[in-house]
Design a protein around this motif. Structure first.
Motif, PDB file in Angstrom:
ATOM      1  N   GLN A   1       0.844  -1.189   0.000  1.00  0.00           N
ATOM      2  CA  GLN A   1       0.000   0.000   0.000  1.00  0.00           C
ATOM      3  C   GLN A   1       0.885   1.247   0.000  1.00  0.00           C
ATOM      4  OE1 GLN A   1      -2.731   0.201   3.283  1.00  0.00           O
ATOM      5  NE2 GLN A   1      -3.414   2.270   2.808  1.00  0.00           N
ATOM      6  N   GLY A   2       0.533   2.216  -0.870  1.00  0.00           N
ATOM      7  CA  GLY A   2       1.275   3.472  -0.936  1.00  0.00           C
ATOM      8  C   GLY A   2       2.244   3.563  -2.104  1.00  0.00           C
ATOM      9  N   MET A   3       2.485   2.456  -2.806  1.00  0.00           N
ATOM     10  CA  MET A   3       3.322   2.516  -4.003  1.00  0.00           C
ATOM     11  C   MET A   3       2.559   3.188  -5.141  1.00  0.00           C
ATOM     12  SD  MET A   3       5.178  -1.227  -4.169  1.00  0.00           S
ATOM     13  CE  MET A   3       6.482  -1.682  -3.020  1.00  0.00           C
ATOM     14  N   ILE A   4       3.266   3.996  -5.931  1.00  0.00           N
ATOM     15  CA  ILE A   4       2.688   4.683  -7.087  1.00  0.00           C
ATOM     16  C   ILE A   4       3.599   4.427  -8.281  1.00  0.00           C
ATOM     17  CG2 ILE A   4       2.108   6.912  -8.103  1.00  0.00           C
ATOM     18  CD1 ILE A   4       1.549   7.954  -5.267  1.00  0.00           C
ATOM     19  N   PHE A   5       2.999   4.013  -9.403  1.00  0.00           N
ATOM     20  CA  PHE A   5       3.804   3.702 -10.580  1.00  0.00           C
ATOM     21  C   PHE A   5       2.927   3.694 -11.824  1.00  0.00           C
ATOM     22  CE2 PHE A   5       2.658  -0.128  -8.206  1.00  0.00           C
ATOM     23  CZ  PHE A   5       1.976  -0.882  -9.146  1.00  0.00           C
ATOM     24  N   THR A   6       3.572   3.615 -12.981  1.00  0.00           N
ATOM     25  CA  THR A   6       2.832   3.480 -14.238  1.00  0.00           C
ATOM     26  C   THR A   6       2.879   2.034 -14.706  1.00  0.00           C
ATOM     27  OG1 THR A   6       4.692   3.849 -15.760  1.00  0.00           O
ATOM     28  CG2 THR A   6       3.546   5.801 -14.919  1.00  0.00           C
ATOM     29  N   ILE A   7       1.830   1.640 -15.412  1.00  0.00           N
ATOM     30  CA  ILE A   7       1.819   0.394 -16.187  1.00  0.00           C
ATOM     31  C   ILE A   7       1.523   0.826 -17.605  1.00  0.00           C
ATOM     32  CG2 ILE A   7       0.841  -1.897 -16.460  1.00  0.00           C
ATOM     33  CD1 ILE A   7      -0.113  -1.787 -13.584  1.00  0.00           C
ATOM     34  N   GLU A   8       2.378   0.440 -18.573  1.00  0.00           N
ATOM     35  CA  GLU A   8       2.263   1.011 -19.917  1.00  0.00           C
ATOM     36  C   GLU A   8       2.736   0.037 -20.992  1.00  0.00           C
ATOM     37  OE1 GLU A   8       5.405   4.155 -20.512  1.00  0.00           O
ATOM     38  OE2 GLU A   8       5.380   4.158 -18.314  1.00  0.00           O
ATOM     39  N   PRO A   9       2.063  -1.105 -21.135  1.00  0.00           N
ATOM     40  CA  PRO A   9       2.535  -2.111 -22.087  1.00  0.00           C
ATOM     41  C   PRO A   9       2.536  -1.619 -23.524  1.00  0.00           C
ATOM     42  CG  PRO A   9       0.311  -2.619 -21.343  1.00  0.00           C
ATOM     43  CD  PRO A   9       0.810  -1.517 -20.476  1.00  0.00           C
ATOM     44  N   MET A  10       3.595  -1.969 -24.220  1.00  0.00           N
ATOM     45  CA  MET A  10       3.715  -1.764 -25.659  1.00  0.00           C
ATOM     46  C   MET A  10       3.604  -3.136 -26.316  1.00  0.00           C
ATOM     47  SD  MET A  10       6.783   0.795 -24.944  1.00  0.00           S
ATOM     48  CE  MET A  10       6.605   0.331 -23.203  1.00  0.00           C
ATOM     49  N   VAL A  11       2.737  -3.268 -27.292  1.00  0.00           N
ATOM     50  CA  VAL A  11       2.447  -4.562 -27.921  1.00  0.00           C
ATOM     51  C   VAL A  11       2.623  -4.428 -29.430  1.00  0.00           C
ATOM     52  CG1 VAL A  11       0.665  -6.308 -28.310  1.00  0.00           C
ATOM     53  CG2 VAL A  11       0.846  -5.179 -26.074  1.00  0.00           C
ATOM     54  N   ASN A  12       3.331  -5.391 -30.019  1.00  0.00           N
ATOM     55  CA  ASN A  12       3.577  -5.389 -31.458  1.00  0.00           C
ATOM     56  C   ASN A  12       2.801  -6.502 -32.148  1.00  0.00           C
ATOM     57  OD1 ASN A  12       5.451  -3.418 -30.826  1.00  0.00           O
ATOM     58  ND2 ASN A  12       7.243  -4.737 -31.120  1.00  0.00           N
ATOM     59  N   LEU A  13       2.327  -6.219 -33.371  1.00  0.00           N
ATOM     60  CA  LEU A  13       1.692  -7.267 -34.170  1.00  0.00           C
ATOM     61  C   LEU A  13       2.720  -8.305 -34.614  1.00  0.00           C
ATOM     62  CD1 LEU A  13      -0.948  -5.740 -36.626  1.00  0.00           C
ATOM     63  CD2 LEU A  13      -1.308  -7.465 -34.860  1.00  0.00           C
ATOM     64  N   GLY A  14       3.966  -7.866 -34.777  1.00  0.00           N
ATOM     65  CA  GLY A  14       5.036  -8.763 -35.188  1.00  0.00           C
ATOM     66  C   GLY A  14       5.927  -9.145 -34.022  1.00  0.00           C
ATOM     67  N   ARG A  15       7.229  -9.102 -34.259  1.00  0.00           N
ATOM     68  CA  ARG A  15       8.195  -9.487 -33.232  1.00  0.00           C
ATOM     69  C   ARG A  15       8.386  -8.365 -32.215  1.00  0.00           C
ATOM     70  NH1 ARG A  15      11.298 -13.885 -34.135  1.00  0.00           N
ATOM     71  NH2 ARG A  15      13.014 -12.948 -32.953  1.00  0.00           N
ATOM     72  N   ALA A  16       8.974  -8.710 -31.079  1.00  0.00           N
ATOM     73  CA  ALA A  16       9.102  -7.759 -29.976  1.00  0.00           C
ATOM     74  C   ALA A  16      10.260  -6.783 -30.137  1.00  0.00           C
ATOM     75  CB  ALA A  16       9.274  -8.527 -28.664  1.00  0.00           C
ATOM     76  N   GLU A  17      11.237  -7.095 -30.987  1.00  0.00           N
ATOM     77  CA  GLU A  17      12.462  -6.302 -31.037  1.00  0.00           C
ATOM     78  C   GLU A  17      12.214  -4.884 -31.539  1.00  0.00           C
ATOM     79  OE1 GLU A  17      13.427 -10.548 -31.072  1.00  0.00           O
ATOM     80  OE2 GLU A  17      12.170  -9.330 -32.407  1.00  0.00           O
ATOM     81  N   THR A  18      12.953  -3.946 -30.940  1.00  0.00           N
ATOM     82  CA  THR A  18      12.853  -2.541 -31.321  1.00  0.00           C
ATOM     83  C   THR A  18      14.243  -1.988 -31.616  1.00  0.00           C
ATOM     84  OG1 THR A  18      13.143  -1.587 -29.105  1.00  0.00           O
ATOM     85  CG2 THR A  18      10.923  -2.292 -29.714  1.00  0.00           C
TER      86      THR A  18
END
Length: 270
Positions: free
Chosen positions: A205-222
């Motif tokens: 309790q008390g932690m604050i953070f973002t959740i922000e998934p990035m999803v690709n139609l293809g492979r994961a590499e960037t």
């Protein structure tokens, strides 16, 4: 205790007083209101630079500050990532085309608190494969948020996202992650969008953070382009992202960046 007040866990994660959540509610609401106001701006023929200029105006008119202007030399009030751009797209003069999908990411500072959120938009008609990618990404975020409660772990969040995305034969980007938030822009922990249940720091309790998934139609590499900001999919497949700022409560989670107009999801009625 440290100079900012509050307690740090052994992992360096700040534990906020629940009364401090009010600052996050105000900052998060403004970020969400600005993203709501972007909806009519996204259309074929508009440029991402024009959209960013309106975002900067809205931040200033609200008496707030942009967290991104001046951050490591960045010059804009938003990141706008189109089609195969995964994140950190720089606004500019390129015009949107019919069917383009884009993520708009805004972080505002209100009375020292940071409100950080992003969501997906479409210019013109939404193609079915784009719609499917956007819907999976949105649902992945919400499943990650549903895993947030005291006693669970950050690995539980990542597993909820990864298992859902991969069940739809899409991939989770691993090169970027969510982050601690509050009176600073980025702080521990790194919130991974993949992982194994029961691993990583325990949620309190008390932690604050973002959740922000990035999803690709293809492979994961960037890869990051020569401007040192823009991240794109290596295989040029479409990418989508959703982001909320959240806080851990006594028995679950509070989302600070909910859309006041109820238009966070991509299939809202225009």
């Amino acid at each position: 205790m440290d100079e900012k007040g509050g307690r740090l866990t052994r992992d360096g994660i700040r534990i906020h007083e629940i009364a401090e959540f009010e600052g996050m509610r105000v900052a998060g609401k403004l970020a969400a209101e600005i993203l709501d106001a972007c909806i009519p701006l996204v259309k074929p023929g508009a440029t991402t630079g024009e959209i960013d200029a309106e975002i900067e105006r809205m931040v200033n008119d609200a008496g707030a500050k942009s967290a991104t202007i001046g951050y490591k030399g960045y010059k804009h009030a938003s990141c706008i990532s189109v089609n195969h751009v995964v994140c950190h797209g720089i606004p500019g003069g390129k015009k949107l085309k019919d069917g383009d999908i884009l993520n708009i990411d805004v972080t505002v500072i209100v009375d020292g608190w940071f409100g950080d959120s992003s969501r997906m938009y479409v210019a013109g008609k939404l193609a079915r494969r784009s719609e499917r990618l956007i819907e999976v990404t949105h649902e992945a975020l919400m499943r990650g948020i549903a895993a947030v409660k005291p006693g669970n772990t950050f690995g539980d969040i990542g597993h909820a996202i990864q298992s859902f995305v991969e069940s739809h034969r899409m991939s989770v980007v691993r090169d970027f992650c969510g982050h601690g938030l509050g009176r600073v822009f980025h702080a521990p922990p790194n919130v991974l969008h993949y992982g194994r249940p029961g691993t990583g720091p325990t949620l309190e309790q008390g932690m604050i953070f973002t959740i922000e998934p990035m999803v690709n139609l293809g492979r994961a590499e960037t890869k990051v382009l020569a401007d040192d900001w823009t991240a794109v999919t290596r295989d040029k497949s479409l990418s989508a992202q959703y982001e909320h700022s959240v806080g851990v409560t006594a028995d679950g989670v509070e989302i600070f960046t909910l859309s006041p107009a109820g238009r966070f999801h991509p299939t809202y009625e225009v």
